[in-house]
Design a protein around this motif. Structure first.
Motif, PDB file in Angstrom:
ATOM      1  N   THR A 102       0.994  -1.157  -0.022  1.00 53.24           N
ATOM      2  CA  THR A 102      -0.032  -0.145  -0.089  1.00 53.24           C
ATOM      3  C   THR A 102       0.697   1.253   0.081  1.00 53.24           C
ATOM      4  O   THR A 102       0.683   2.183  -0.903  1.00 53.24           O
ATOM      5  CB  THR A 102      -0.649  -0.026   1.004  1.00 53.24           C
ATOM      6  OG1 THR A 102      -1.388  -1.329   1.047  1.00 53.24           O
ATOM      7  CG2 THR A 102      -1.465   1.284   1.220  1.00 53.24           C
ATOM      8  N   ARG A 127       1.210   3.849  -3.241  1.00 51.33           N
ATOM      9  CA  ARG A 127       0.471   5.298  -2.979  1.00 51.33           C
ATOM     10  C   ARG A 127       1.706   6.475  -3.391  1.00 51.33           C
ATOM     11  O   ARG A 127       1.377   7.658  -3.444  1.00 51.33           O
ATOM     12  CB  ARG A 127       0.076   5.566  -1.476  1.00 51.33           C
ATOM     13  CG  ARG A 127      -1.048   4.637  -1.014  1.00 51.33           C
ATOM     14  CD  ARG A 127      -2.433   5.415  -1.618  1.00 51.33           C
ATOM     15  NE  ARG A 127      -2.864   6.494  -2.120  1.00 51.33           N
ATOM     16  CZ  ARG A 127      -3.530   7.232  -2.890  1.00 51.33           C
ATOM     17  NH1 ARG A 127      -3.981   6.673  -3.758  1.00 51.33           N
ATOM     18  NH2 ARG A 127      -3.732   8.178  -2.030  1.00 51.33           N
ATOM     19  N   LYS A 149      -5.730   4.426  -6.121  1.00 50.23           N
ATOM     20  CA  LYS A 149      -6.597   4.308  -4.091  1.00 50.23           C
ATOM     21  C   LYS A 149      -6.668   2.447  -4.349  1.00 50.23           C
ATOM     22  O   LYS A 149      -6.563   2.189  -5.025  1.00 50.23           O
ATOM     23  CB  LYS A 149      -8.548   4.612  -4.913  1.00 50.23           C
ATOM     24  CG  LYS A 149      -8.845   5.815  -5.757  1.00 50.23           C
ATOM     25  CD  LYS A 149      -8.651   6.919  -4.328  1.00 50.23           C
ATOM     26  CE  LYS A 149      -8.619   8.257  -5.136  1.00 50.23           C
ATOM     27  NZ  LYS A 149      -8.541   9.001  -4.218  1.00 50.23           N
ATOM     28  N   VAL A 150      -6.867   2.315  -2.717  1.00 49.87           N
ATOM     29  CA  VAL A 150      -6.625   1.531  -2.169  1.00 49.87           C
ATOM     30  C   VAL A 150      -7.687   0.682  -1.253  1.00 49.87           C
ATOM     31  O   VAL A 150      -7.702   1.804  -0.472  1.00 49.87           O
ATOM     32  CB  VAL A 150      -5.104   0.783  -1.591  1.00 49.87           C
ATOM     33  CG1 VAL A 150      -4.891  -0.776  -0.849  1.00 49.87           C
ATOM     34  CG2 VAL A 150      -3.946   1.655  -2.524  1.00 49.87           C
ATOM     35  N   THR A 183      -7.666  -2.483   1.669  1.00 49.16           N
ATOM     36  CA  THR A 183      -7.568  -3.179   2.220  1.00 49.16           C
ATOM     37  C   THR A 183      -8.802  -4.756   2.249  1.00 49.16           C
ATOM     38  O   THR A 183      -9.635  -4.673   3.125  1.00 49.16           O
ATOM     39  CB  THR A 183      -7.041  -2.972   3.684  1.00 49.16           C
ATOM     40  OG1 THR A 183      -5.942  -1.911   3.071  1.00 49.16           O
ATOM     41  CG2 THR A 183      -5.939  -3.965   4.225  1.00 49.16           C
ATOM     42  N   ALA A 232      -2.448  -0.541   7.103  1.00 53.04           N
ATOM     43  CA  ALA A 232      -2.470   0.258   6.604  1.00 53.04           C
ATOM     44  C   ALA A 232      -3.690   1.322   6.342  1.00 53.04           C
ATOM     45  O   ALA A 232      -3.228   2.307   5.193  1.00 53.04           O
ATOM     46  CB  ALA A 232      -3.638  -1.134   6.008  1.00 53.04           C
ATOM     47  N   ALA A 261      -4.135   3.438   2.718  1.00 53.22           N
ATOM     48  CA  ALA A 261      -5.080   2.887   2.204  1.00 53.22           C
ATOM     49  C   ALA A 261      -7.028   3.770   2.743  1.00 53.22           C
ATOM     50  O   ALA A 261      -6.722   4.511   3.468  1.00 53.22           O
ATOM     51  CB  ALA A 261      -5.617   1.412   3.257  1.00 53.22           C
ATOM     52  N   PHE A 304     -10.976  -0.469   4.398  1.00 53.23           N
ATOM     53  CA  PHE A 304     -10.982  -1.882   4.152  1.00 53.23           C
ATOM     54  C   PHE A 304     -12.085  -2.705   4.340  1.00 53.23           C
ATOM     55  O   PHE A 304     -13.403  -1.707   4.442  1.00 53.23           O
ATOM     56  CB  PHE A 304     -10.240  -2.596   5.276  1.00 53.23           C
ATOM     57  CG  PHE A 304     -10.598  -2.392   6.746  1.00 53.23           C
ATOM     58  CD1 PHE A 304     -10.565  -1.406   7.434  1.00 53.23           C
ATOM     59  CD2 PHE A 304     -11.700  -3.374   7.035  1.00 53.23           C
ATOM     60  CE1 PHE A 304     -11.257  -1.074   8.328  1.00 53.23           C
ATOM     61  CE2 PHE A 304     -12.469  -3.495   7.990  1.00 53.23           C
ATOM     62  CZ  PHE A 304     -12.369  -2.485   8.985  1.00 53.23           C
TER      63      PHE A 304
END
Length: 216
Positions: free
Chosen positions: A66, A70, A77-78, A80, A93, A98, A101
């Protein structure tokens, strides 16, 4: 069209998520990876809008991935992916950048909703589980609290109002309704808040607000 990447060391999980995402006319799975290193390679080779990233993987875990994702010139975009027994990793994260999630047993419709929300610039702080994770593992201390409060001094009173609601998990539309503002005005305020606080996304802004005692 949202360009998605799935990062998980379990081939069956990748297959299931790919089938789910590809079934949404607004999402296209353009890359898959079995660990963090492959995720970086794929994100460098393809333009990725949203990456769904598992936490525990060989070679490079999801938290490190992550951070690396980034830091790319065009960062995705992340979101989790985790299970409840990995809550502490989830907080790490989120702190790494992130945008939210999901639990791996999340309802498929909610997974699709999450991808759309995050792609649009929102964050997945709505589920009660998300708040429990942050509340439990984001313990504050005096130096961190003081530093966070110093940053909040950069905000106008209206921007602090917006940040307070953002930290509670409200969307831009929610904030607009509660503060009797146009949604476009809220977006402008959020952008200024992120810039003033020197954070990269809404999740990090919410964490900083909690450090400062602005949000419960």
């Amino acid at each position: 069209m949202i360009r998605a990447m799935i990062v998980d060391d379990d081939a069956l999980v990748r297959l299931g998520l790919a089938d789910l995402l590809d079934g949404d006319p607004g999402i296209e799975v353009v890359a898959q990876a079995s660990d963090g290193l492959q995720a970086i390679e794929q994100a460098t080779a393809h333009r990725i809008d949203v990456a769904l990233v598992d936490v525990r993987m060989p070679r490079m875990d999801g938290i490190t991935a992550t951070t690396r994702l980034r830091a790319l010139p065009h960062p995705p975009k992340v979101i989790t992916l985790t299970t409840f027994d990995l809550d502490e990793y989830v907080y790490n994260a989120l702190a790494a950048g992130a945008d939210g999630f999901l639990l791996k047993d999340t309802d498929p419709t909610e997974i699709l909703r999450a991808v759309h929300l995050v792609a649009a610039g929102s964050a997945m702080l709505h589920p009660a589980a998300a708040r429990r994770v942050i509340d439990r593992y984001h313990a504050t201390d005096q130096p961190r609290t003081a530093a966070a409060q110093d940053r909040l001094e950069r905000l106008t009173p209206r921007e602090r109002d917006v940040l307070t609601l953002l930290a509670q998990g409200d969307t831009n539309a929610d904030i607009a309704t509660r503060l009797a503002m146009r949604e476009s005005t809220v977006k402008a305020h959020v952008s200024r808040v992120l810039s003033a606080l020197e954070v990269t996304n809404r999740v990090q802004a919410a964490l900083l607000a909690r450090d400062a005692g602005l949000a419960p």
